[in-house]
Enzyme design. Structure first.
Site, PDB file in Angstrom:
ATOM      1  N   SER A 196      -4.124   2.867  -9.055  1.00 31.02           N
ATOM      2  CA  SER A 196      -4.789   4.116  -9.056  1.00 31.02           C
ATOM      3  C   SER A 196      -5.673   4.158 -10.275  1.00 31.02           C
ATOM      4  O   SER A 196      -5.425   3.499 -11.281  1.00 31.02           O
ATOM      5  CB  SER A 196      -4.260   5.217  -8.742  1.00 31.02           C
ATOM      6  OG  SER A 196      -4.806   6.588  -9.149  1.00 31.02           O
TER       7      SER A 196
ATOM      8  N   ASN B  76       0.943  -1.198  -0.011  1.00 29.94           N
ATOM      9  CA  ASN B  76       0.136  -0.174  -0.046  1.00 29.94           C
ATOM     10  C   ASN B  76       1.006   1.351  -0.091  1.00 29.94           C
ATOM     11  O   ASN B  76       0.420   2.220  -0.527  1.00 29.94           O
ATOM     12  CB  ASN B  76      -1.019  -0.110   1.319  1.00 29.94           C
ATOM     13  CG  ASN B  76      -1.604   1.257   1.364  1.00 29.94           C
ATOM     14  OD1 ASN B  76      -2.539   1.693   0.933  1.00 29.94           O
ATOM     15  ND2 ASN B  76      -0.840   1.984   2.274  1.00 29.94           N
TER      16      ASN B  76
ATOM     17  N   TYR C  73       3.979   9.306 -11.487  1.00 29.44           N
ATOM     18  CA  TYR C  73       3.128   8.547 -10.548  1.00 29.44           C
ATOM     19  C   TYR C  73       2.449   7.499 -11.407  1.00 29.44           C
ATOM     20  O   TYR C  73       2.239   6.447 -11.146  1.00 29.44           O
ATOM     21  CB  TYR C  73       2.222   9.458  -9.706  1.00 29.44           C
ATOM     22  CG  TYR C  73       1.193   8.866  -8.773  1.00 29.44           C
ATOM     23  CD1 TYR C  73       1.572   8.375  -7.540  1.00 29.44           C
ATOM     24  CD2 TYR C  73      -0.161   8.700  -9.164  1.00 29.44           C
ATOM     25  CE1 TYR C  73       0.505   7.921  -6.470  1.00 29.44           C
ATOM     26  CE2 TYR C  73      -1.115   8.316  -8.258  1.00 29.44           C
ATOM     27  CZ  TYR C  73      -0.650   7.771  -7.158  1.00 29.44           C
ATOM     28  OH  TYR C  73      -1.651   7.231  -6.093  1.00 29.44           O
TER      29      TYR C  73
HETATM   30  P1  NAP Z   1      -0.912   8.337   2.643  1.00 29.89           P
HETATM   31  O1  NAP Z   1      -2.073   8.876   3.502  1.00 29.89           O
HETATM   32  O2  NAP Z   1       0.043   9.441   1.954  1.00 29.89           O
HETATM   33  O3  NAP Z   1      -0.195   7.341   3.754  1.00 29.89           O
HETATM   34  C1  NAP Z   1       0.949   6.568   2.909  1.00 29.89           C
HETATM   35  C2  NAP Z   1       1.802   5.901   4.018  1.00 29.89           C
HETATM   36  O4  NAP Z   1       2.927   5.334   3.456  1.00 29.89           O
HETATM   37  C3  NAP Z   1       2.373   7.024   5.057  1.00 29.89           C
HETATM   38  O5  NAP Z   1       2.328   6.552   6.317  1.00 29.89           O
HETATM   39  C4  NAP Z   1       3.666   7.164   4.428  1.00 29.89           C
HETATM   40  O6  NAP Z   1       4.869   7.531   5.248  1.00 29.89           O
HETATM   41  C5  NAP Z   1       3.995   5.701   4.183  1.00 29.89           C
HETATM   42  N1  NAP Z   1       5.229   5.697   3.132  1.00 29.89           N
HETATM   43  C6  NAP Z   1       5.575   6.762   2.270  1.00 29.89           C
HETATM   44  N2  NAP Z   1       6.808   6.282   1.732  1.00 29.89           N
HETATM   45  C7  NAP Z   1       7.200   5.167   2.245  1.00 29.89           C
HETATM   46  C8  NAP Z   1       8.203   4.068   2.333  1.00 29.89           C
HETATM   47  N3  NAP Z   1       9.363   4.401   1.319  1.00 29.89           N
HETATM   48  N4  NAP Z   1       8.199   3.276   3.026  1.00 29.89           N
HETATM   49  C9  NAP Z   1       7.257   2.708   3.816  1.00 29.89           C
HETATM   50  N5  NAP Z   1       6.323   3.714   4.061  1.00 29.89           N
HETATM   51  C10 NAP Z   1       6.138   4.883   3.231  1.00 29.89           C
HETATM   52  O7  NAP Z   1      -1.417   7.574   1.033  1.00 29.89           O
HETATM   53  P2  NAP Z   1      -2.800   7.124   1.153  1.00 29.89           P
HETATM   54  O8  NAP Z   1      -3.659   8.311   0.495  1.00 29.89           O
HETATM   55  O9  NAP Z   1      -3.614   6.206   2.171  1.00 29.89           O
HETATM   56  O10 NAP Z   1      -2.514   6.137  -0.188  1.00 29.89           O
HETATM   57  C11 NAP Z   1      -2.315   4.714   0.053  1.00 29.89           C
HETATM   58  C12 NAP Z   1      -2.110   4.131  -1.302  1.00 29.89           C
HETATM   59  O11 NAP Z   1      -2.964   4.016  -2.374  1.00 29.89           O
HETATM   60  C13 NAP Z   1      -0.888   4.801  -2.334  1.00 29.89           C
HETATM   61  O12 NAP Z   1      -0.016   3.747  -3.035  1.00 29.89           O
HETATM   62  C14 NAP Z   1      -1.554   5.670  -3.045  1.00 29.89           C
HETATM   63  O13 NAP Z   1      -0.820   5.993  -4.192  1.00 29.89           O
HETATM   64  C15 NAP Z   1      -2.641   4.925  -3.280  1.00 29.89           C
HETATM   65  N6  NAP Z   1      -3.891   5.438  -3.782  1.00 29.89           N
HETATM   66  C16 NAP Z   1      -4.291   6.759  -3.147  1.00 29.89           C
HETATM   67  C17 NAP Z   1      -5.333   7.349  -3.758  1.00 29.89           C
HETATM   68  C18 NAP Z   1      -6.304   8.410  -2.669  1.00 29.89           C
HETATM   69  O14 NAP Z   1      -6.974   9.115  -3.204  1.00 29.89           O
HETATM   70  N7  NAP Z   1      -5.682   8.400  -1.597  1.00 29.89           N
HETATM   71  C19 NAP Z   1      -6.050   6.920  -4.792  1.00 29.89           C
HETATM   72  C20 NAP Z   1      -5.338   6.351  -5.431  1.00 29.89           C
HETATM   73  C21 NAP Z   1      -4.340   5.321  -5.013  1.00 29.89           C
HETATM   74  P3  NAP Z   1       5.162   9.043   5.489  1.00 29.89           P
HETATM   75  O15 NAP Z   1       4.069   9.744   6.256  1.00 29.89           O
HETATM   76  O16 NAP Z   1       6.409   8.847   6.200  1.00 29.89           O
HETATM   77  O17 NAP Z   1       5.655   9.572   4.139  1.00 29.89           O
END
Ligand code: NAP
Length: 247
Positions: A142, A90, A155
């Site tokens: 995504s 994730n 991305y």
């Molecule tokens: P988020 O709130 O930004 O949380 C991501 C988490 O991943 C954070 O705790 C972050 O830690 C951690 N992380 C970042 N880089 C890392 C690394 N190198 N190693 C280990 N952990 C790491 O993200 P989210 O919105 O929940 O999204 C989760 C996933 O769904 C992602 O892959 C995203 O691309 C995908 N997604 C999200 C959306 C959306 O609308 N939110 C839409 C489509 C896809 P830090 O805080 O330290 O960076």
């Protein structure tokens, strides 16, 4: 019986957002949950909050883009738990720039977390899966993998690549009783989408048939279904959780 009873599950990036919501659901369904995140402070707090329900939850600090860090994570899991049943890849980051302004550093950084990190964690987890019990690997894609998005060369490359890798691994690992699927969320309310300006958000929402952003729990429901035996004949698939955006 709980849907993930006795399953050893690893969720990267589960300190917050969609990963956290998934960790909560998995724990509520009887899984042992290993929260593997870069953010130690938030990750530890999330783990102890979820553990208050009586669930078995662990936190391990990891940088999924760093080979030795990924090695340490799965080495610790092998030592403490002996196997992995479910991996949710994730963790993901954004570093948006138009093609004209995108530099190779930003390009490489997003590739190393969102694409190479998924590869390294999957390789390590698959080696710890038991063919008798079967295993599940779930990858965060995504909607933009299907549609493209302005300013997201790096991305989108990763999120499309994740769908491709999902199909490859479904073919390679099927015989080992490992299912591999992806989830493609649309616009979900998390810290990642919080910075989007209102005007851009309004434009984005016009493209969503259900007319609203999604909740992290709605994406977590898809992960839970795919991780459970209810999805026992589903592999190589990408499920859109996007309010109908890609139709
Ligand atoms: P988020 O709130 O930004 O949380 C991501 C988490 O991943 C954070 O705790 C972050 O830690 C951690 N992380 C970042 N880089 C890392 C690394 N190198 N190693 C280990 N952990 C790491 O993200 P989210 O919105 O929940 O999204 C989760 C996933 O769904 C992602 O892959 C995203 O691309 C995908 N997604 C999200 C959306 C959306 O609308 N939110 C839409 C489509 C896809 P830090 O805080 O330290 O960076």
């Amino acid at each position: 019986m709980e849907r993930l009873q006795d399953k050893i599950t690893v969720i990267t990036g589960a300190a917050r957002g969609i990963g956290r919501a998934t960790a909560e659901k998995f724990a509520a369904e009887g899984a042992t949950v290993i929260i593997a995140d870069f953010d130690e402070k938030t990750g530890l707090a999330t783990a102890s909050e979820i553990a208050e329900s009586g669930a078995n939850v662990d936190f391990v600090k990891v940088d999924v883009s760093d080979e030795s860090s990924v090695g340490n994570l799965f080495g610790m899991i092998e030592q403490n738990y002996g196997r992995v049943d479910v991996l949710v890849n994730n963790a993901g980051i954004l570093m948006d720039s138009t093609l004209k302004k995108l530099d190779s550093e930003k390009f490489d950084k997003v590739i190393s977390v969102n694409l190479k990190g998924v590869f390294m964690c999957t390789q390590a987890a698959a080696a710890l899966m038991d063919p008798e019990k079967g295993g599940v690997i779930l990858n965060a894609s995504s909607v933009v993998a299907h549609t493209g998005n302005f300013g997201q060369t790096n991305y989108v490359a990763t999120k499309s690549g994740v769908i491709g890798m999902t199909k490859v691994w479904a073919r390679e690992l099927g015989r080992k009783n490992i299912r591999v699927n992806a989830v493609a969320p649309g616009f979900i309310k998390t810290d990642m989408t919080e910075g989007i300006p209102d005007k851009v958000m309004d434009m984005m929402l016009q493209r969503v048939p259900l007319g609203r952003m999604g909740e992290s729990t709605e994406v977590a429901n898809a992960y839970l279904f795919l991780a459970s035996d209810e999805a026992s004949y589903i592999t190589g698939a990408t499920i859109n959780v996007d309010g109908g955006t890609v139709t």
